[in-house]
Design an enzyme around this catalytic site. Structure first.
Site, short mmCIF file in Angstrom:
data_model
loop_
_atom_site.label_atom_id
_atom_site.label_comp_id
_atom_site.label_asym_id
_atom_site.label_seq_id
_atom_site.Cartn_x
_atom_site.Cartn_y
_atom_site.Cartn_z
N ASP A 46 -18.76 30.81 87.80
CA ASP A 46 -18.32 29.88 87.14
C ASP A 46 -17.09 29.23 88.68
OD1 ASP A 46 -16.32 31.74 86.46
OD2 ASP A 46 -15.94 30.99 84.79
N GLU A 94 -8.04 36.59 95.74
CA GLU A 94 -9.26 36.39 94.80
C GLU A 94 -10.28 36.85 95.53
OE1 GLU A 94 -10.88 33.79 91.12
OE2 GLU A 94 -9.79 33.37 92.37
#
Length: 514
Positions: A291, A475
């Site tokens: 996403d 991340e």
């Protein structure tokens, strides 16, 4: 009903505790929730949904509605401050003086560690009975598919106890809610994430022995029942023209994500795509873990054209193939040979269907199947490495895929997620730890060890360069420029970071890299 699905339905309802009734923040606070999220009181829409009320939520909503009814001016910031405990500042403020990355990661496990939860009335947190590891930053809860890649590093650190507790937590979620939600929050209950539970069980079995398979057989079966729509109000399973069954991502709700309410409500769908359909496709992309990405876009460029539910994702179906095989293995340990053969047959049928519907001879690559276009998706992504990661592809298909991987996906910092740059975080120029691992292990499995090592070396080198410059593991990374963290998406790049730590440590150990 097919015999296997009938069996799954019976298994899933037997001895399965009733799911706890958990209201989501929009249900608890009604107009107050909408006012806070639409006012952009907090730059991150996730802040308010993670807040804990200082008193009964219904009393808070009553007080707010009384003020509105009286025509009083409501100072939202003050009202929220008076009635809620806001989440603590994210881990992005964590600093280290450590120069050795392995020591840094071993310390980070303690920073990211959470004890077993206690229940807080009105909190969106689904309390877990065992300790766990969070990704870091704004992600204050456990996440499903993240955790497998975190486990890879925990294994290298010798943290076997926490690995077992993570598996126990996921088993508990399956028993309690019928599936593993996206994360342990009420607003994540309408969806899951890529089904890595069988790989987690496999990893734990490598530590504790093969009895682990039979121990978690009931939860493996319930997980499968959820994805095959035997127990949930979803439409994950799709029957193809030849009678084979493949799966897609499908969130149960058609409303804006509570944790991204403002972002979703201000997105306008083009053409005939209904707003409700838009919301489901956004949520379903969140279930995919990607996403967001051009992978799901109708025009390949704009989030407003998202149509996730019209694709049969190759990675999802490969993971379900592994789940079917793992269930068969666990059943044999229980002496249930006949039922095991049914799952063997299901896995064989799925493998054949993946090869038939997702392999593109023209591209020499595995892609998602486009139900709308009735063809393999024309834009290749790194999800096409899953058939190699899980041993589904033929050796010839591996040979055919190498030129595209080397020419287009391989970059100075590792492998890039897609070949399109859209500003979305799951597109170029970003690379992500889980997909590096899938690619490396897929290449290893098919004998392409030199290329596997090249991908690993480039990714590790990038991670270490950024760590030495910033003191952080993040991340995602820009693998094209290979000198900075990745960007794009709905929120700033987060550091911590569970799956980066896990994959980095596992690759460093595997290839003896420093």
């Amino acid at each position: 009903m097919r015999p296997l699905l009938l069996l799954l339905t019976l298994i899933s309802f037997a001895d399965c505790p009733m799911a706890q009734n958990k209201e989501t923040p929009d249900q608890l606070y009604g107009p107050l929730f909408t006012a806070v999220q639409e006012s952009r009181l907090f730059p991150d829409s996730k802040t308010f949904v993670d807040a804990i009320p200082k008193e009964d939520p219904h009393k808070i909503q009553y007080k707010y509605l009384a003020l509105v009814k009286n025509g009083d001016h409501v100072d939202l910031a003050r009202f929220v401050e008076e009635h809620f405990f806001l989440p603590q500042k994210p881990l992005s403020d964590y600093e280290t003086t450590e120069t050795d990355v392995e020591k840094h990661i071993n310390r980070l496990w303690h920073v990211l560690h959470r004890k077993a939860d206690s229940t807080a009335a009105g909190s969106s947190l689904l309390p877990l009975p065992y300790e766990y590891i969070v990704p870091g930053g704004r992600f204050r809860e456990i996440y499903y598919w993240d955790t497998y890649f975190t486990m890879l590093g925990l294994r290298e650190s010798g943290e076997h106890g926490i690995i077992e507790n993570l598996v126990k937590n996921f088993a508990w979620l399956i028993d309690t809610y019928g599936h593993i939600p996206n994360g342990n929050r009420t607003y994540y209950l309408s969806r899951s994430q890529p089904p890595f539970f069988s790989l987690m069980v496999e990893l734990l079995a490598g530590i504790k022995g093969n009895d682990v398979y039979s121990t978690y057989l009931p939860q493996l079966q319930r997980e499968y029942a959820y994805w095959m729509d035997s127990t949930a109000a979803t439409r994950h399973a799709v029957t193809m023209p030849d009678g084979s069954v493949l799966n897609r991502y499908w969130d149960q709700l058609e409303l804006p994500r509570q944790e991204a309410w403002h972002e979703d409500t201000h997105l306008t769908p083009p053409g005939l795509h209904s707003r409700e359909g838009l919301y489901r496709d956004i949520r379903s992309a969140a279930e995919s873990g990607w996403d967001f990405s051009s992978r799901w876009f109708g025009d390949g460029r704009s989030l407003a054209t998202i149509r996730t539910t019209t694709f049969l994702p190759v990675d999802l179906n490969c993971l379900l193939y592994h789940l079917e095989g793992t269930i068969a293995k666990a059943l044999r340990q229980k002496g249930m040979e006949e039922t095991a053969r049914r799952f063997d047959a299901a896995a064989t049928a799925r493998r054949q269907a993946i090869i038939k519907w997702c392999w593109s001879p023209k591209a020499g690559w595995f892609t998602d199947y486009d139900l709308q276009g009735k063809r393999p998706a024309h834009a290749p992504t790194l999800a096409g490495m899953y058939p190699f990661f899980l041993g589904i592809a033929s050796k010839e298909q591996a040979r055919r895929a190498l030129p595209l991987l080397q020419k287009s996906f391989l970059k100075p910092g590792g492998v890039v997620t897609t070949l399109r740059s859209t500003g979305e975080q799951w597109d170029a120029p970003n690379g992500w730890a889980p997909l590096q691992w899938v690619t490396v292990m897929g290449l290893e499995q098919y004998g392409h060890k030199a290329l596997a090592r090249t991908v690993a070396e480039r990714w590790v080198r990038l991670n270490l360069r950024v760590f030495r410059q910033t003191g952080k593991l993040t991340e995602k990374y820009d693998v094209v420029n290979a000198a900075k963290p990745g960007g794009g998406g709905e929120y700033p790049t987060q550091d911590g970071f569970g799956w980066t730590n896990g994959v980095l440590l596992a690759l460093m150990k595997k290839y003896r890299l420093k």
